[in-house]
Design an enzyme around this catalytic site. Structure first.
Site, PDB file in Angstrom:
ATOM      1  N   TYR A  69       0.856  -1.184   0.000  1.00 39.96           N
ATOM      2  CA  TYR A  69       0.000   0.000   0.000  1.00 39.96           C
ATOM      3  C   TYR A  69       0.896   1.238   0.000  1.00 39.96           C
ATOM      4  O   TYR A  69       1.263   1.775   1.046  1.00 39.96           O
ATOM      5  CB  TYR A  69      -0.881   0.027   1.252  1.00 39.96           C
ATOM      6  N   GLY A 221     -17.484  -0.604  -3.924  1.00 36.92           N
ATOM      7  CA  GLY A 221     -18.279  -1.477  -4.782  1.00 36.92           C
ATOM      8  C   GLY A 221     -17.576  -1.779  -6.087  1.00 36.92           C
ATOM      9  O   GLY A 221     -16.397  -2.112  -6.124  1.00 36.92           O
TER      10      GLY A 221
END
Length: 304
Positions: A69, A221
């Site tokens: 990350y 999503g």
């Protein structure tokens, strides 16, 4: 709903092995920039540090991160270390290993089993810790996870890892891992508008076996890692209607729906925005009606 005074314990708790955490945690991916990895603009470091410290003030005791990350200027693990070390005794830090990005941010070949110790040690170095509370093996398209998971189980026996999890798996991979060592958590992509029968089955199996199910991209999503600050008005009509009924945001509705999928379901929404952090934590107090859940569930059914 009023978000400012709501803390993470509003969502209840779950126990991962011998560690109890609030069901709303924090994903570290968005600490590094406006979108995941190198896809957005690098974050303001001081603001990201402030988000982490505010999260702990709000009772967040579960942070999900990974050495991969990072953006062009920021590393999630470095920010976590700078913001929170020395770490609170009750703070669980989970990391994922398996994928690899080089110094330019390009994705490299996923780790062989014998390379996983290096991945674990890199997370330890960046975080300034002598062990990791929870490590997920992130499956990278391999058909079997046995050899990789076995390598992590050996590192657990040596004290580098406290608890084990698996990520991006099917039920058969979970069974394979459980035959080797205890699994306390499964992390898969799961969202209101991303139907996947295999993941639905995995959610059910985890509930039956007392294993935490920890979705990623629960808010983003279908937008996934590309999402920066999505336009709330572009959300589904049903999500917007439920949000209006509760004076909540669409992201809060998505998180509340996620938490309603079972007491073993944890949420790790990521953000580098202090206001969004407060809203995400407050979503744990949002109680949806049976009718609202039915309407939202309909969005998850495949079209046709």
């Amino acid at each position: 709903m009023t978000s400012e005074m709501i803390t993470a314990d509003a969502a209840g708790t779950w126990t991962l092995g011998d560690l109890t955490v609030a069901r709303v945690g924090l994903g570290a991916m968005r600490l590094t920039g406006s979108a995941a990895f190198h896809l957005g603009t690098p974050s303001d470091r001081e603001r990201a540090i402030a988000v982490l410290r505010r999260a702990v003030e709000l009772g967040v005791d579960h942070i999900d991160t990974a050495a991969f990350y990072f953006s062009r200027l920021r590393s999630a693990n470095e920010i976590i270390n700078s913001a929170l070390s020395p770490y609170p005794d009750n703070l669980l830090i989970a990391a994922k290993v398996g994928p690899f990005r080089d110094y330019h941010g390009e994705w490299g070949t996923s780790a062989r089993p014998d390379q996983l110790r290096g991945h674990v040690e890199e997370n330890l170095r960046q975080l300034g810790r002598d062990h990791l509370d929870l490590v997920y093996l992130r499956r990278m398209r391999q058909d079997s996870v046995a050899e990789h998971f076995g390598a992590l189980a050996e590192l657990r026996d040596k004290g580098l890892i406290r608890h084990l999890g698996v990520s991006d798996v099917e039920p058969r991979h979970l069974a394979e891992a459980l035959a080797i060592a205890p699994v306390v958590a499964v992390q898969n992509r799961y969202a209101l508008d991303s139907p996947d029968p295999a993941t639905d089955e995995l959610l059910r199996v985890c509930g039956e076996q007392g294993i935490a199910f920890v979705p990623f991209y629960a808010v983003a999503g279908q937008r996934g890692p590309q999402a920066a600050d999505p336009d709330a008005s572009a959300d589904h009509d049903e999500v917007l209607a439920v949000a209006r009924a509760h004076d909540a945001t669409p992201a809060q509705v998505r998180l509340a729906w996620t938490l309603h999928q079972g007491p073993h379901v944890l949420a790790i929404p990521g953000t580098g925005n202090p206001d969004h952090l407060v809203e995400n934590v407050a979503a744990g107090a949002l109680r949806l009606t049976d009718d609202e859940l039915r309407r939202l569930d309909a969005l998850r059914r495949p079209a046709g």
